[in-house]
Design a protein around this motif. Sequence first.
Motif, mmCIF file in Angstrom:
data_model
loop_
_atom_site.group_PDB
_atom_site.id
_atom_site.type_symbol
_atom_site.label_atom_id
_atom_site.label_comp_id
_atom_site.label_asym_id
_atom_site.label_seq_id
_atom_site.Cartn_x
_atom_site.Cartn_y
_atom_site.Cartn_z
ATOM 1 N N CYS A 4 51.860 40.559 39.584
ATOM 2 C CA CYS A 4 51.792 40.957 40.993
ATOM 3 C C CYS A 4 53.084 40.574 41.730
ATOM 4 O O CYS A 4 53.858 39.736 41.276
ATOM 5 C CB CYS A 4 50.583 40.348 41.681
ATOM 6 N N SER B 205 41.928 33.397 42.515
ATOM 7 C CA SER B 205 42.804 34.384 43.163
ATOM 8 C C SER B 205 44.156 33.753 43.449
ATOM 9 O O SER B 205 44.237 32.580 43.799
ATOM 10 C CB SER B 205 42.197 34.882 44.480
ATOM 11 N N CYS B 206 45.193 34.577 43.386
ATOM 12 C CA CYS B 206 46.540 34.017 43.433
ATOM 13 C C CYS B 206 47.271 34.210 44.756
ATOM 14 O O CYS B 206 48.414 33.809 44.885
ATOM 15 C CB CYS B 206 47.367 34.532 42.266
ATOM 16 N N CYS B 207 46.616 34.849 45.745
ATOM 17 C CA CYS B 207 47.159 34.828 47.106
ATOM 18 C C CYS B 207 45.977 35.025 48.043
ATOM 19 O O CYS B 207 44.874 35.309 47.598
ATOM 20 C CB CYS B 207 48.244 35.886 47.333
ATOM 21 N N THR C 175 42.949 37.340 38.506
ATOM 22 C CA THR C 175 43.843 38.362 39.036
ATOM 23 C C THR C 175 45.156 38.371 38.254
ATOM 24 O O THR C 175 45.191 37.924 37.118
ATOM 25 C CB THR C 175 44.051 38.067 40.533
ATOM 26 N N GLN C 176 46.224 38.864 38.828
ATOM 27 C CA GLN C 176 47.474 39.036 38.080
ATOM 28 C C GLN C 176 48.357 37.797 38.030
ATOM 29 O O GLN C 176 48.954 37.494 36.996
ATOM 30 C CB GLN C 176 48.282 40.200 38.666
ATOM 31 N N GLY C 177 48.475 37.144 39.148
ATOM 32 C CA GLY C 177 49.365 35.984 39.174
ATOM 33 C C GLY C 177 50.805 36.366 38.889
ATOM 34 O O GLY C 177 51.218 37.513 39.084
ATOM 35 N N ILE D 40 44.966 37.307 49.740
ATOM 36 C CA ILE D 40 44.320 38.619 49.720
ATOM 37 C C ILE D 40 43.033 38.539 48.911
ATOM 38 O O ILE D 40 42.068 39.226 49.196
ATOM 39 C CB ILE D 40 45.299 39.682 49.163
ATOM 40 N N ASN D 41 43.047 37.673 47.906
ATOM 41 C CA ASN D 41 41.839 37.403 47.140
ATOM 42 C C ASN D 41 41.281 38.592 46.373
ATOM 43 O O ASN D 41 40.145 39.018 46.596
ATOM 44 C CB ASN D 41 40.741 36.858 48.056
ATOM 45 N N CYS D 42 42.061 39.097 45.433
ATOM 46 C CA CYS D 42 41.520 40.137 44.552
ATOM 47 C C CYS D 42 40.432 39.575 43.645
ATOM 48 O O CYS D 42 39.663 40.318 43.054
ATOM 49 C CB CYS D 42 42.615 40.757 43.692
ATOM 50 N N LEU E 240 52.906 39.440 44.905
ATOM 51 C CA LEU E 240 52.535 38.591 46.028
ATOM 52 C C LEU E 240 52.093 37.175 45.666
ATOM 53 O O LEU E 240 51.916 36.348 46.560
ATOM 54 C CB LEU E 240 51.398 39.263 46.817
ATOM 55 N N PRO E 241 51.905 36.846 44.411
ATOM 56 C CA PRO E 241 51.190 35.599 44.102
ATOM 57 C C PRO E 241 51.942 34.322 44.458
ATOM 58 O O PRO E 241 53.159 34.251 44.375
ATOM 59 C CB PRO E 241 50.986 35.672 42.590
#
Lengths: 360, 360, 422, 422
Positions: B136, B173-175, B130-132, B177-179, B138-139
């Motif tokens: 993002c 995934s970095c939060c 994901t973005q991290g 939410i788990n993208c 939110l991470p």
Amino acid sequence: MADEKRKGPRDNGAPDYKKNLHPLMAKNYGQWSYHEKIKPGVLVHVAENGDKLYTVRAGSPRTMSVDTVRKICDIADKYCQGHLRFTSRANVEFLLAKKKDIGPLIKEVKEVLGFPIGGTGHSVSNILHTQGWLHCNLPGTDAAGSVKALMDTLMKEFESDNDLPARVKISASCCQINCGGQGDIAINLQHHHPPVIKPEGVGICELPKVVAICPVAAIRPRQQDDGVTTLEVVDEKCMYCGACHGQCPTMEIRDAKTDTLTIWIGGKTASTRNGPSFMKLAVWGLPNNPPRWTEVSDAVHKILDAYKATAYKYERMGEWVERISWQRFFELTGFPFTKYHIDDSAMARTTYNTSAQVRF
Amino acid sequence: MADEKRKGPRDNGAPDYKKNLHPLMAKNYGQWSYHEKIKPGVLVHVAENGDKLYTVRAGSPRTMSVDTVRKICDIADKYCQGHLRFTSRANVEFLLAKKKDIGPLIKEVKEVLGFPIGGTGHSVSNILHTQGWLHCNLPGTDAAGSVKALMDTLMKEFESDNDLPARVKISASCCQINCGGQGDIAINLQHHHPPVIKPEGVGICELPKVVAICPVAAIRPRQQDDGVTTLEVVDEKCMYCGACHGQCPTMEIRDAKTDTLTIWIGGKTASTRNGPSFMKLAVWGLPNNPPRWTEVSDAVHKILDAYKATAYKYERMGEWVERISWQRFFELTGFPFTKYHIDDSAMARTTYNTSAQVRF
Amino acid sequence: MSEKKKKIETPMVDELLDGPWPSFAKDLKEWSSKKPQVGQLLGQLNQSYEDKWNYWQGTVLNVDGYGGGVIARYSELAEEYPDIAQFHTIRVIPPAGWVYSTESLRNLCDIWEKHGAGIMQLHGMTGDILLLGSDNKTTFEAAEELFENGWDLGGSGGALRTLACCVGEARCEMACYDTMKTTTDLTNRYISQLHRPEFPYKYKFKLSGCANDCGCSMQRSDMPIIGTWKDDIRVDQKEVAAFVTEHGADFVRDNVINRCPTRCITLNKKKIEIDNKECVRCMHCINVMHKALRPGVEKGVTILLGGKRTLKIGDTMGVQLVPFMPLKTEEDYDKLYDLVERIWEFWGENAMDHERVGEFIARVGLGTFLDGVGIDPDARMVKAPRTTPYIKFEEITPGRMGGEAEDDPAVSNAEVEQMEKA
Amino acid sequence: MSEKKKKIETPMVDELLDGPWPSFAKDLKEWSSKKPQVGQLLGQLNQSYEDKWNYWQGTVLNVDGYGGGVIARYSELAEEYPDIAQFHTIRVIPPAGWVYSTESLRNLCDIWEKHGAGIMQLHGMTGDILLLGSDNKTTFEAAEELFENGWDLGGSGGALRTLACCVGEARCEMACYDTMKTTTDLTNRYISQLHRPEFPYKYKFKLSGCANDCGCSMQRSDMPIIGTWKDDIRVDQKEVAAFVTEHGADFVRDNVINRCPTRCITLNKKKIEIDNKECVRCMHCINVMHKALRPGVEKGVTILLGGKRTLKIGDTMGVQLVPFMPLKTEEDYDKLYDLVERIWEFWGENAMDHERVGEFIARVGLGTFLDGVGIDPDARMVKAPRTTPYIKFEEITPGRMGGEAEDDPAVSNAEVEQMEKA
Ligand code: SRM
Ligand code: SRM
Ligand code: SRM
Ligand code: SRM
Ligand code: SF4
Ligand code: SF4
Ligand code: SF4
Ligand code: SF4
Ligand code: SF4
Ligand code: SF4
Ligand code: SF4
Ligand code: SF4
């Protein structure tokens, strides 16, 4: 002293099982080596020391007059050294020390008691059931009667021990509380709408207790115009479980016009192979038709026929359906699969087919 | 007209895939007969008419400068008739018409791009992420960086195609939410307490929307002494999901001091064999340790080692654990089984061992 | 927090420059010589590594006429790193199956070097081309040039999202339908729903040509469309024999026969027999013996509904909604569109805000959902029928759609009964 | 409703007089010549058949010093059937395993003919001897005579219920512990809890000597106690060979090897080998080849918790709480008692009214429950660990025990934070 006794609890506890054991049971307690089937309904258990204890299993109606129980005792006195037992499915087991007594005993059981011999091995044994209209305050159908009617059609399955792929355990319950056990096949009463509150009864029970018992908080107190507090049920929350009816007869959940019978299959308590399983809905909407409930026995036979035709040996009903798929079960039996078969509980998602696997 | 264009949506839709297909793809579209592995990272697909399309799969960092993308294009122009593709795991696939080009292409990919060849067959392919902290809002951890660190330790597994019992799909995934996708192994960030409401922020978001987003209704408006409306979170209801944080930055769910990483295993999306499965908690409480997150790679290798040692061929990780039992998984890896491993969702009951089956 | 510096030091990020796996850090560091904002990006990233903290804030930015497609960010460290004060991502719809001509890829690179930071991600988890690093002005300029070159923005927000599919018929012998065409057709037909959020929440399609699900549809898309077949597996017994000869009968027994979920395969010497009535189209045997076995010829798709990942009710998977639908003729496609639209209508009207279709089904129940969409129940939709006997017969108590309890729900009460009697 | 008649006609019930299965109706009809209330009972039953309606009302009647054991009923048709105006059932604790000497059975018959309607049910679903048909006076007289003869009342209400067990070591070679002794000991130790309801709701034990669970414990008792063993299955290879010779290797493969849930058995010619580390003690192979295979010798029990049938949260099954506990010495039994008492204490203090222990676990979570009872988590307690990532770390947010939300629960809010800063 007699008076004192009469007032307090005696707390005798359980009868001493040792005093009730058949002598061969007492002697070989914990020392059994193996058992063998002699014929349907007849087993022999062999002890390490070679002792043999014969068991003849007879189907019983469970509800009996003391006269009948005494006749059972007479037979046990004659052939069983004065000992017998009942099974967890309410059958009578005659315990014999001598093989040669088996024949005469069976003859007498049939003639005097009219009880059939069977229920062992891969058979349909006695049906576990509840009180029904004979004694309970909650039933929507009868138990002893409907079981008698159904067993009348299952004699072949009871009296043979390899007519079926595996043991078939049947149970029947007379309201949605389900005092009947799980089963390979279970016949349960089904309520179809929220309770109707009988106005004449409101007030006879503790209102807060009635409100509290509802598992989904569907019941709430309500002030009537005349100031009297009564109850109301939020229809969309109510799941027709009947818990409130058990608490207070005013919450009438039964309805002779709409109550039906449902058949659930695949229940299993043994931890063998696939482990225990809950039973699942096979058929709903069967009429509650005393005194012979033929629609129920027809449906049960359809299920048994499909099972006999396609299950593997040693495959309990639930294991069979799991293997062949529910799709095939409905095809084989011809019962419709409806939206009401689809779970809508909090755990419903775990029952959906979340895969692209598909049969044609 | 130019102006008009600039104002309205163009709704061009998707680029025409036909124009992008490699000529052999276009020619043999829907006419493929079989494929073969040539070596790790290299496949050949054979069409009904005998045409052969070679694919060389190269591991990519996903995040690239346009310069790097142009270098990829240069190579594809030289060896691939100007066509290439990316996979669903962000790898680059070079498509070749000529077998003899494979060697030179690989050499150039390695030298010019520094990309390894592999990810096919029973390998660990690229890690979905994901973005991290790169993009993002939110991470709680980084993505590209932690994946780079982990892949550095998994080169052998990436570059071989039969080192493992089956394909191993990893995601990160970095939060909460788990993208990131499901995976045989998934590394997710874990929050450890309810959000802390940043006072300076209250009011920047629409309060009713923040209240509404909470899946468990844990957020409620609250009048402060000074008359200002703020929010409060009922701790015992909050499950630290972070949904509110996505809605409003004031609901700070992250905590550099307590956030940890968890590893989940056994996820599978393919409907092969046992069908798709969710991943389950294996390890929690791993420190979030940039820049190399060694505790995570150690744990991943422990899992892979146990899997390599005891899984059958073609047995995906979830299928393996299901067979050997979670008890054995914890024994083999040495990870502790804690009360936090026990599900407490509405469907928890379906995860309990409701049988007497037991291993020693 | 660290002070403002001329030269940006990134010691922690630098630890990711080496090592065998390709390093985004190295690439971006080199690229920062051309684009100063990229150096600042790495500076902020390094700060994140030091503090274990994130410094991006989200905001909203829309290209005219679009309700999504841009993920806008501003930096909390803008004082230190002014060139990333605004640092947005543009989502661009890729060609189906992510197959590119170098021409089109180079075109993207040029546009992005010109208007943005020149960082690309190929691809985002949903499947978009992600272009990182534009500001409030260049976002519009870039979009304009993208449009002029035939590109279009991807989805975000409560909208249809960019579709994704496996490579399918373009390069895979397993494919049971044309994933690329279907992806492209659905995208173009519903491009308005993709660009202008009008759904309760996001809606994703992912398409895979067979049950192997290389497109990751099951748990990551609201509507997985997965290829399958209705007739028999095609068996080439010559190839079977060759396979058995090469690998041995034991290998076939252990890895094919015994792994078939319904055990419907038998091996007689070097011949395989499949009881196709019991085959669940799981692909396993075909995967292992792909030269000998192939999907049948009466191909189509299985359509599922309700997959997503974690947020709120935990991960969900697609539920089997349509066991089989052919997808060849225009009429076939019309049926698919009709289904999609019926679902969108029912979900759109009855779902709560921010409620994915899978969450909606979880709340109202699959039975009620089928009724609402007009699909007949099929035993294949479930693993097993219900266990709980609390059946709500909707003829009597209609299922509740709305999220909130009604103010004045239907009640059964004593008074009413009394009135009826009177 | 039908009118009062002299002779009671029961045309519908009469349809159950014939047929091959023994007829309770016939038995009771004959018996009614001695006990007029039995004829009236059949009359009311016939009325129920006609109306599909029940005519019993429940009420409460307790023998002095007892809080349960009598299920009291009065008839709504008492005018028509005066002798069943009151028609109660007395529950009597049977000997463990339902093994009787005819002497003790006859004793019961005599008491019940003297004081009641002389109808017995052998046995109730919980396992009690059910004596049907006493009134408000004879119930006490019967109880008194029962007590004097050493019998005791069974359970009802929010109390420990009458225990039940399979025949076990008395007649079964599979038994892994002494079910009859354990049943009797538990009954006697906790006879006060059985007679005087003091629990949140009912609590049932059912005991089975092995995983075959002939005692029906899993879904019908709160605390199933099931026999098992820790060491290896005992194999008599001579008997194995005999079995293979008799039934054939294919039979053994299809019905034993392939049915083992963990596939840990192999057959080499006529020899069986079991990988006992993988055996889950399911009993299947032993059941099929019971002369050749036997449970090991290091025997004990697996203890589960929380089984019940439907009411409220739907059927539940016992959850594995103690994978293995020996049950031989007095110390072993003390450990069992200690466990039972810890459970009762924690459940008793924290459960809501009418909440079975399984419902309690379902509400508070197994993890919290283990903490409360002081048992360490064991991976064998679950099929699989959690799927949902929403882990509540109780160090930070203690689990909620009470049913109702607290008036003033702990909250995180902005004001508090502000205060902290100030
Ligand atoms: C007598 C009884 C125990 C008692 O204490 O009363 C009993 C006795 C035996 N059971 Fe049972 N079972 C008895 C109720 C049960 C029940 C409970 C029930 O019927 O509700 C079960 C669990 C049912 C379930 O899973 O839902 C039960 C599951 C078994 C099994 C496991 C079957 C399977 O799933 O594989 C076996 C093993 C077997 O069949 O070989 C078994 C085997 C046996 C054996 C062979 C054990 C032995 O070596 O003596 C006994 C003779 C059985 C026969 O009928 O051929 N018994 N058995 C019960 C007779 C009931 C009846 O009258 O029909
Ligand atoms: C290129 C790609 C499709 C695409 O459109 O991009 C692809 C291509 C192929 N997959 Fe896949 N799979 C691709 C992602 C996936 C995914 C999704 C993912 O990785 O997240 C899955 C589902 C994973 C899951 O279940 O969680 C996937 C599950 C499979 C399977 C099923 C494996 C199993 O569970 O048994 C097969 C069959 C096999 O392995 O024989 C398969 C087989 C194949 C074959 C052999 C199909 C063929 O005949 O061409 C392709 C070459 C594979 C190879 O790597 O050896 N592919 N495949 C994807 C490559 C990703 C990568 O770069 O590593
Ligand atoms: C960029 C991307 C991660 C990546 O690095 O690839 C991403 C990034 C974000 N996701 Fe995601 N998601 C991305 C694919 C996914 C996926 C995977 C997929 O689509 O296959 C999922 C799981 C599948 C699913 O749909 O459930 C996913 C589930 C979410 C969710 C939770 C949705 C839910 O209902 O559970 C959110 C939160 C929300 O929507 O409120 C979310 C929200 C976000 C936001 C917009 C955060 C926010 O609310 O502001 C992130 C923006 C980051 C950024 O700065 O760009 N993202 N997100 C992926 C989109 C790129 C693309 O368009 O190709
Ligand atoms: C007599 C018996 C049925 C039978 O014909 O055998 C029976 C009869 C009643 N049961 Fe039961 N239950 C009987 C065994 C069961 C069982 C089976 C078992 O114990 O193995 C169950 C399911 C297992 C379980 O415990 O869950 C059972 C689950 C219930 C329940 C639901 C409890 C629950 O938590 O789900 C109720 C309702 C309640 O307790 O409020 C109930 C309530 C009742 C009441 C007391 C109805 C009431 O609330 O007034 C019934 C009294 C009928 C009567 O007139 O005698 N009965 N009940 C069984 C007891 C005989 C005995 O003592 O041996
Ligand atoms: S099932 Fe219902 S009606 Fe039947 S005995 Fe039990 S509580 Fe009574
Ligand atoms: S029937 Fe059940 S759900 Fe309905 S009101 Fe009564 S207790 Fe509540
Ligand atoms: S997982 Fe969370 S932090 Fe990572 S990209 Fe998705 S929304 Fe952002
Ligand atoms: S973290 Fe999730 S559960 Fe907690 S308050 Fe926010 S939205 Fe609600
Ligand atoms: S999903 Fe099937 S058709 Fe698509 S690439 Fe994978 S194997 Fe091929
Ligand atoms: S596709 Fe799957 S289910 Fe069908 S035969 Fe092959 S392995 Fe068996
Ligand atoms: S449960 Fe086991 S020990 Fe008890 S009777 Fe059944 S087979 Fe024998
Ligand atoms: S007892 Fe069950 S698990 Fe153990 S070896 Fe026998 S069949 Fe297998």
